[in-house]
Every structure is written in structure tokens, then in C-alpha cells.
Design an enzyme around this catalytic site. Structure first.
Site, PDB file in Angstrom:
ATOM      1  N   SER A 183       0.792  -1.224   0.000  1.00  0.00           N
ATOM      2  CA  SER A 183       0.000   0.000   0.000  1.00  0.00           C
ATOM      3  C   SER A 183       0.828   1.279   0.000  1.00  0.00           C
ATOM      4  O   SER A 183       0.312   2.333  -0.327  1.00  0.00           O
ATOM      5  CB  SER A 183      -0.934   0.003   1.206  1.00  0.00           C
ATOM      6  OG  SER A 183      -0.177   0.048   2.391  1.00  0.00           O
ATOM      7  N   HIS A 211      -5.558  -4.362  -2.157  1.00  0.00           N
ATOM      8  CA  HIS A 211      -5.244  -3.172  -2.956  1.00  0.00           C
ATOM      9  C   HIS A 211      -5.096  -3.491  -4.442  1.00  0.00           C
ATOM     10  O   HIS A 211      -4.870  -2.594  -5.247  1.00  0.00           O
ATOM     11  CB  HIS A 211      -3.939  -2.520  -2.475  1.00  0.00           C
ATOM     12  CG  HIS A 211      -4.131  -1.597  -1.315  1.00  0.00           C
ATOM     13  ND1 HIS A 211      -4.741  -0.368  -1.427  1.00  0.00           N
ATOM     14  CD2 HIS A 211      -3.812  -1.741  -0.007  1.00  0.00           C
ATOM     15  CE1 HIS A 211      -4.774   0.219  -0.247  1.00  0.00           C
ATOM     16  NE2 HIS A 211      -4.218  -0.595   0.634  1.00  0.00           N
ATOM     17  N   LYS A 242     -12.654  -1.566  -0.663  1.00  0.00           N
ATOM     18  CA  LYS A 242     -11.775  -0.669  -1.431  1.00  0.00           C
ATOM     19  C   LYS A 242     -12.352  -0.506  -2.843  1.00  0.00           C
ATOM     20  O   LYS A 242     -13.400   0.108  -2.992  1.00  0.00           O
ATOM     21  CB  LYS A 242     -10.342  -1.198  -1.395  1.00  0.00           C
ATOM     22  CG  LYS A 242      -9.750  -1.071   0.014  1.00  0.00           C
ATOM     23  CD  LYS A 242      -8.268  -1.341   0.102  1.00  0.00           C
ATOM     24  CE  LYS A 242      -7.737  -0.969   1.472  1.00  0.00           C
ATOM     25  NZ  LYS A 242      -7.335  -2.114   2.296  1.00  0.00           N
TER      26      LYS A 242
HETATM   27  C1  LIG Z   1      -7.353  -2.663   3.662  1.00  0.00           C
HETATM   28  C2  LIG Z   1      -6.642  -3.925   3.816  1.00  0.00           C
HETATM   29  C3  LIG Z   1      -7.131  -4.950   4.639  1.00  0.00           C
HETATM   30  C4  LIG Z   1      -8.348  -4.763   5.517  1.00  0.00           C
HETATM   31  O1  LIG Z   1      -9.519  -4.689   4.748  1.00  0.00           O
HETATM   32  P1  LIG Z   1     -10.904  -4.441   5.507  1.00  0.00           P
HETATM   33  O2  LIG Z   1     -11.918  -5.124   4.645  1.00  0.00           O
HETATM   34  O3  LIG Z   1     -11.088  -2.972   5.576  1.00  0.00           O
HETATM   35  O4  LIG Z   1     -10.802  -5.062   6.858  1.00  0.00           O
HETATM   36  C5  LIG Z   1      -6.455  -6.143   4.668  1.00  0.00           C
HETATM   37  N1  LIG Z   1      -5.332  -6.342   3.925  1.00  0.00           N
HETATM   38  C6  LIG Z   1      -4.827  -5.369   3.144  1.00  0.00           C
HETATM   39  C7  LIG Z   1      -3.595  -5.631   2.334  1.00  0.00           C
HETATM   40  C8  LIG Z   1      -5.462  -4.138   3.065  1.00  0.00           C
HETATM   41  O5  LIG Z   1      -4.947  -3.180   2.295  1.00  0.00           O
END
Ligand SMILES: *Cc1c(COP(=O)(O)O)cnc(C)c1O
Length: 396
Positions: A183, A211, A242
Site C-alpha cells: 500500500s 489493494h 476498497k
Molecule cells: C485494507 C486492507 C485490509 C483490511 O480490509 P478491511 O476489509 O477494511 O478489513 C487487509 N489487507 C490489506 C492488504 C489491506 O490493504
């Protein structure tokens, strides 16, 4: 008793503030989209959401959510295995498996839970997890909750991974686990190389596509599409929070026996409430849209390429990336904060990141592109970066 705790907390919080690590929250009073309104009345362009496909306030998803309220009501008041499974949940699980070309899917309240609940049901102290050093907090926590032996390798370093695989050779089952896209830099993990190493050392591969899903790969199917290894990864985890609409919800998709076991033993699945129908139905509509057209992925790709090219031409130091994350490198913590503040004054909402979120001397502003940005939004951001960049001596 609380007096002592209170004193302790006040001191800790003060330390957090003094270290410059206190997280403030900006308050948004509009839907999440390219142009948002803040409670100060200011309208800004949002370049820091994970709203990669611009779906967070998409009329089709809002409509699907409203329809589900009428057909399936508001809440489920149950976990999945008691009375929290609807036809919608089963349909969404099937559509996610179709999207990724996997055998079956299990939904969770969040990807945090998917990662938290994936290791413990599958692995014991006889087994090994080999994890990238920059993996997401939820993977780290999931690993902690299970008794398997832990091995760690430097970010995306395949020689280091091979060393760890050698050390883990005597273990019964071995799982290599990685984020698909990291990220902070936006780099794609070399999962194709991991698959080769997994074959050589008799391991499985797990990719967290949070991501990357919806974003990378020609049709947005994630890193397995991008690297041409569809079907070669045993476990994929991902989020509906996301690119896929941005509401809430996570999933694990992969080999059917693994998914079947997770339904029996995965604690965040067994002991936490079922996703509400509004979210599930919007998810179904979203995957239907994905299967019909590739327009949003094409738009995102075009926007990312345009932004990166223009910013590089202005003279900014941009990390090469194959995702929709664009790291504008500044190498100075204070500068990253000053620049983000000045950009907000110009109506561009971005966040500056510095140690310990990124390595020392790697401070940056992270820009997240979206298919929801139009050319005018992008130009406004580039102009603001140029103006502020000149003021602060970042570019000439
Ligand atoms: C955002 C993210 C998560 C968590 O996702 P949620 O559904 O908001 O709990 C887990 N792993 C990665 C790599 C992320 O970027």
C-alpha cells in the site's frame, strides 16, 4: 483503579502527540466520491480514498442496496451458520469465485477478519508460514493467532524468501503469504516467482488482493491475472471495502476444501455477524458490472498513466508502480506534512506519510487515483502539486 489507568493513558497519548503520530480525523459531510465536502464547508478533490473504481457512490450500487432493503430487510441478527445465510450471500460468494477463477468463497465482515481467521483452522505447530516483512497488519495478527512456525523475508525479495523456505523445509505444510500490492509503494508482489518457489519447495501461496483486486490485471482480476498465474494460488483474500464499492466486507476465495474447512472452524466467521443484505446485494451488482465491461479499469489505467506522466514531467520523483497508488517522494517528514497541508488549502486532499509508516528518509505523499476522477480533477491536482512544489522548493 481507573485513576491510575487514566493517568497512564493521558501520558501515553501525550507521547503519541509529541512524536507527531497522533491521528486526527477530517470530517466529510458528502458521499465518498472524487469531489467531497468537509464540515468546514470546504469542497476538495479526494486523492486519498481506496475508491479506485469510483464505485463508492455509484448509482447502480446505491440502487441495489435500496432494493435489498425491500426484499431482504435491514439486519441479519445472526451468524451465518445459525440463521444468517440468505440466497444473496450464496450468490455473492459464487460471483467472487467466478471473478477470481477460484473454486469457492467465504464472506467475512471485513478482510481484517478474513486474514485473522485463515491460518488457525488450517495450520498447527507442525507447519510454517513464510510472510513478507511489509504484509498488512491483519495478516500479522492472523499469523499470531495460529501456532505455525513463523518465517519472515524482506519485502518482495525472492532470494530471501528462498532462504526462509529452506529453513522451513522440515515442516509439514508451508504457506507463503503476501500482499498483492503493497500500500505504500504500490508495487506488485512477484507472485509468479513465489509460485515457482512454492513448486520447488512444496509450499502453498496465499495473496491478499485488497489493494490489487479490481485494479491490476487487464480486466482487474488482480495479481494472478496481471502475472498470468490464474488458478495457481491456493488462497486469495480480499475486501469489498476498497475498489469493490467501498462499503464493508471481506472474503477468502480459493481451493474448495480450504473454504469448506474455514466455514467449519474460522473463528471470525463462526462468531461474528453476517453481512447485511444491502452490502451483499450491492456486491452482487458490482461483480455483474465487472463481468459486463472493462470501462472502469480502462479509465483508472488511463488516469494513473496520465497523472504519473504529467507529474514526472513537472519534475516530481515518482515511484514506478503498476497499481493506482502513486508515491510522490519527498524524503523529509516535515516537508510531507507541510506539502499535504498546503495542497488541502488548494483543494486537493492527500496524505503525507513518514516514519514509522514508511522507512526513515522515505517520506512521501501518497496519491491514490480513481476511475471516478475526470481530466479536470487530475489537471487541478497536477497544477496544485506544481504550485505548492515550487513554493516549497521540491520542483523548479
Ligand atoms: C485494507 C486492507 C485490509 C483490511 O480490509 P478491511 O476489509 O477494511 O478489513 C487487509 N489487507 C490489506 C492488504 C489491506 O490493504
Amino acid at each position: 483503579m481507573y485513576e491510575k489507568v487514566k493517568e497512564h493513558l493521558i501520558k501515553e497519548i501525550k507521547d503519541i502527540r509529541e512524536a507527531g503520530l497522533y491521528k486526527e480525523e477530517r470530517i466529510i459531510t458528502s458521499p465518498q466520491q472524487a469531489e467531497i465536502k468537509l464540515n468546514t464547508g470546504q469542497k476538495v478533490l479526494n486523492f486519498c480514498a481506496n475508491n479506485y473504481l469510483g464505485l463508492s457512490n455509484h448509482p447502480e450500487l446505491v440502487k441495489a442496496a435500496k432494493e435489498a432493503l425491500d426484499t431482504h430487510g435491514y439486519g441479519m441478527s445472526s451468524v451465518r451458520f445459525i440463521c444468517g445465510t440468505t440466497d444473496l450471500h450464496k450468490t455473492l460468494e459464487k460471483k467472487i469465485a467466478e471473478f477470481f477463477g477460484t473454486e469457492d468463497t467465504i464472506l467475512y465482515a471485513a478482510a481484517f477478519d478474513a486474514n485473522g481467521g485463515v491460518f488457525e483452522p488450517l495450520l498447527t505447530e507442525e507447519d510454517a508460514i513464510i510472510s513478507d516483512s511489509l504484509n498488512h497488519a491483519s495478516i500479522i495478527d492472523g499469523v499470531r493467532l495460529c501456532k505455525a512456525k513463523r518465517f519472515r523475508y524482506a519485502n518482495a525479495d525472492m532470494a530471501a524468501l528462498e532462504e526462509e523456505l529452506k529453513k522451513a523445509q522440515s515442516c509439514r505444510f508451508k504457506v507463503i503469504v503476501t500482499d498483492g500490492v503493497f500500500s505504500m509503494d504500490g508495487n506488485v508482489a512477484p507472485v509468479d516467482k513465489m509460485v515457482e518457489l512454492a513448486e520447488k519447495y512444496d509450499a502453498m501461496v496465499m495473496v491478499d488482493e485488497c489493494h490489487s483486486a479490481g485494479v491490476v490485471g487487464k480486466t482487474g482480476r488482480g495479481v494472478t491475472e496481471h502475472l498470468n498465474i490464474r488458478g495457481k494460488v491456493e488462497i486469495i483474500t480480499g475486501t469489498l471495502g476498497k475498489a469493490f464499492g467501498g462499503a464493508v466486507g471481506g472474503f477468502t476465495t480459493g481451493k474448495k476444501e480450504i473454504i469448506e474447512m474455514l466455514r467449519q472452524r474460522s473463528r471470525p466467521y463462526l462468531f461474528s455477524n453476517s453481512l447485511p443484505p444491502i452490502v451483499v446485494n450491492a456486491g452482487i451488482r458490482m461483480f455483474d458490472m465487472m463481468s459486463e465491461t472493462n470501462d472502469l479499469q480502462d479509465q483508472l489505467h488511463e488516469n494513473t498513466t496520465y497523472f504519473m506522466e504529467k507529474m514526472s514531467a513537472v519534475g516530481f520523483d515518482i515511484k514506478p508502480t503498476q497499481s493506482a497508488i502513486c508515491a510522490v517522494m519527498l524524503y523529509d517528514a516535515k516537508l510531507s506534512q507541510d506539502m499535504a497541508a498546503k495542497l488541502l488549502e488548494e483543494g486537493i486532499y492527500v496524505i503525507g506519510f513518514y516514519f514509522p509508516v514508511v522507512p526513515k528518509d522515505q517520506a512521501r505523499i501518497r496519491v491514490q487515483l480513481s476511475a471516478g476522477h475526470n481530466r479536470e480533477h487530475l489537471d487541478k491536482a497536477i497544477d496544485a502539486f506544481t504550485k505548492v512544489g515550487k513554493e516549497l522548493g521540491v520542483v523548479k
